[in-house]
Design an enzyme around this catalytic site. Structure first.
Site, PDB file in Angstrom:
ATOM      1  N   VAL A 176       0.869  -1.170   0.000  1.00 46.03           N
ATOM      2  CA  VAL A 176       0.000   0.000   0.000  1.00 46.03           C
ATOM      3  C   VAL A 176       0.907   1.221   0.000  1.00 46.03           C
ATOM      4  O   VAL A 176       1.992   1.206   0.592  1.00 46.03           O
ATOM      5  CB  VAL A 176      -0.930   0.017   1.220  1.00 46.03           C
ATOM      6  N   GLU A 177       0.478   2.295  -0.652  1.00 53.51           N
ATOM      7  CA  GLU A 177       1.339   3.463  -0.812  1.00 53.51           C
ATOM      8  C   GLU A 177       1.769   4.084   0.506  1.00 53.51           C
ATOM      9  O   GLU A 177       2.774   4.805   0.574  1.00 53.51           O
ATOM     10  CB  GLU A 177       0.676   4.523  -1.689  1.00 53.51           C
ATOM     11  N   SER A 178       1.048   3.804   1.578  1.00 54.23           N
ATOM     12  CA  SER A 178       1.400   4.348   2.888  1.00 54.23           C
ATOM     13  C   SER A 178       2.773   3.881   3.364  1.00 54.23           C
ATOM     14  O   SER A 178       3.343   4.458   4.285  1.00 54.23           O
ATOM     15  CB  SER A 178       0.350   3.940   3.920  1.00 54.23           C
TER      16      SER A 178
END
Length: 527
Positions: free
Chosen positions: A319-321
């Site tokens: 996930v981009e987080s």
């Protein structure tokens, strides 16, 4: 020694005209008590006024909490944000031209934090070319009142790039888990570590004030140095909030920060809804060994499918987080994961994405046109902004876009292995021309990306001539239920197939050996 203050004290540190940056990612890592105090101060005194707000991505719970607390036109005059989907009150202010608004790709926003820390002029990147970020289109400006140019087109060695520029914040509200007596901040209970270090460095180097909210205080030198994310010399003040939650829906789940690992069998399969059908069809595009990104919306349901199928360890979900591995959460848990293998600072995740490291990315769509252009950023009264969408779609080798074929009052269900449409949606999502170019189909074809569009009743592929229909669901009529529900006539493959029958049945589909190996496709007997 640590400077321990109250949230109310912290709110009074913000002055008229300040450039305030707030950490957090969705519902995780949010310094909520500081935002509560700042909102309360403004409601009581109408101070501070005229703030410029800088936030890397959406921070809030759609209509409440997070940055929704700061959505007052007197309080904020300008905002730089990666996404506004979790801050609907800000969308309204921007739509009504009551504040200025800039939207940059989430990865660019994260990387800008490092650039600001090093006093660099901005971020130079290919990300955003030929989308609404490009100054030849809208230049990332979100409304008519936003006139300043913050994105410049540049050419270097015959290649085009975009230079993103933003003002450097002079006050930061951040969050961690523990602070020691010297202000060293560790994040052992955080589900993401975000770009808080870079923000603290940027504000400190600009002579500003860094405030960090934590849940506990510990003795000097007792934190594991690998858990310390922000050195004490960057922290000016600490606010203690013992009741801070890990996310907006979870007080504390040790499996989301790596303290323990939970059996995946504890995750129950989602009900077999239309969204579940789409997520299952998307999961058929997974290949063993893939490194994958999962976006919001329907795509965020794919990990639940992977867990049910027992293939979650055959692929690497990211996930981009900054989360790598495990089973990512969705809804208010988006950005976190059960059993993550690694939690990176967000800018480094986007370095990997921008460089083309992703094998496949799964994303949503709001509008699609005949050229394969996609809009997810501005439609109807929504001004969501890009989030990580542009970074991801311009870097991944394969792209799978998911969404229902129509929207607005669509009533359909799975029954006896078929799709039954009881009431058609009033909104056509496949349109002659998208309202804003978030993804450029022509550019994708030039770059050789493999692009698929999946709905509950039809699957399309992007080829050299645009969209072509390749599959339809059992139980639907090709003309009435698919072609007539599109605002343009797509080409229909001469080898049109029925979608995999397993998608429309309860229970595992049997993907454990190879997630990309489908059941033999049924021949069409009638449409």
């Amino acid at each position: 020694m640590i400077s321990l203050i109250t949230a109310r004290d912290a709110a009074h540190l913000v002055k008229d005209g300040d450039i305030l940056t707030v950490g957090g990612n969705g519902g995780t890592g949010v310094p909520e008590s500081l935002l509560v105090a700042l909102e309360q101060r403004f409601r009581e005194t109408e101070k501070p006024a005229g703030l410029t707000l800088f936030h890397v991505t959406g921070v809030g719970a759609a209509t409440e909490q997070g940055l929704c607390r700061l959505a007052y036109p007197g309080l904020v005059s300008c905002v730089y944000g990666g996404n506004f989907g979790l801050q609907i009150p800000f969308m309204k202010l921007i739509r009504e031209n009551r504040i200025q608004g800039y939207n940059f790709p989430q990865g660019v926003m994260a990387q800008l934090c490092r650039a600001m820390a090093g006093k660099q002029p901005g971020v130079l990147t290919h990300v955003g070319l030929h989308t609404y970020m490009d100054p030849r289109q809208e230049g990332g400006r979100m409304n008519e009142s936003t006139t300043g140019e913050r994105i410049r087109l540049m050419e270097i060695d015959g290649r085009e790039y975009l230079l993103y520029q933003a003002p450097t914040p002079n006050i930061a509200f951040l969050r961690g888990t523990s602070a020691d007596e010297d202000g060293y901040i560790s994040m052992e209970h955080e589900a993401t570590t975000r770009e808080d270090l870079s923000l603290a460095q940027a504000v400190h180097n600009a002579g500003g004030i860094v405030v960090c909210q934590v849940k506990r205080l510990v003795r000097r030198g007792t934190q594991h140095p690998q858990m310390v994310k922000i050195p004490g010399f960057l922290i000016d003040h600490v606010v203690l909030e013992p009741e801070q939650k890990q996310t907006y829906t979870t007080q504390y789940d040790p499996s989301r920060c790596g303290e323990v690992r939970v059996p995946i069998s504890t995750l129950r399969p989602d009900p077999l809804t239309l969204r579940r059908v789409i997520a299952r069809r998307a999961a058929l595009e997974l290949h063993t060994g893939d490194v994958v990104n999962l976006g919001v919306g329907i795509s965020a349901m794919i990990p639940n499918v992977a867990a049910e199928e027992g293939i979650d360890e055959q692929i690497t979900l990211t996930v981009e987080s900054g989360v790598v591995g495990g089973v990512p959460g969705y809804a208010r848990e988006f950005g976190t994961a059960y059993n993550p293998r690694a939690i990176l600072d967000q800018p480094y995740q986007f370095d990997f994405y921008d460089g083309g490291g992703l094998d496949c990315a799964f994303l949503s769509f709001a509008e699609v046109d005949a050229h394969g252009n996609v809009n997810v950023t501005r439609f109807g009264d929504r001004y969501d902004g890009s989030g990580g969408f542009i970074n991801i779609t311009q870097g991944a080798k394969r792209l799978v876009f998911s969404g229902s074929l129509t929207g607005g009052s669509l009533d359909a269900q799975v029954e006896d292995g078929r799709l039954l449409i009881r009431r058609e949606g009033q909104l056509k999502k496949f349109v002659p021309e998208v309202g804003q170019i978030s993804f450029n189909g022509k550019l994708a074809r030039e770059r050789g990306q493999d692009v698929l569009f999946i709905s509950e009743r039809a699957v399309f592929r992007l080829d050299a001539d645009g969209l072509i229909l390749t599959e339809i669901a059992p139980g639907v009529d090709l003309r009435k239920d698919v072609l007539d529900q599109m605002a343009f006539e797509p080409r229909v493959s001469p080898d049109l197939k029925l979608m995999d029958a397993r998608l429309f049945r309860d229970g595992p589909m049997g993907l454990s050996r190879n997630a990309a190996a489908p059941e033999p496709t049924q021949e069409l007997t009638h449409v």
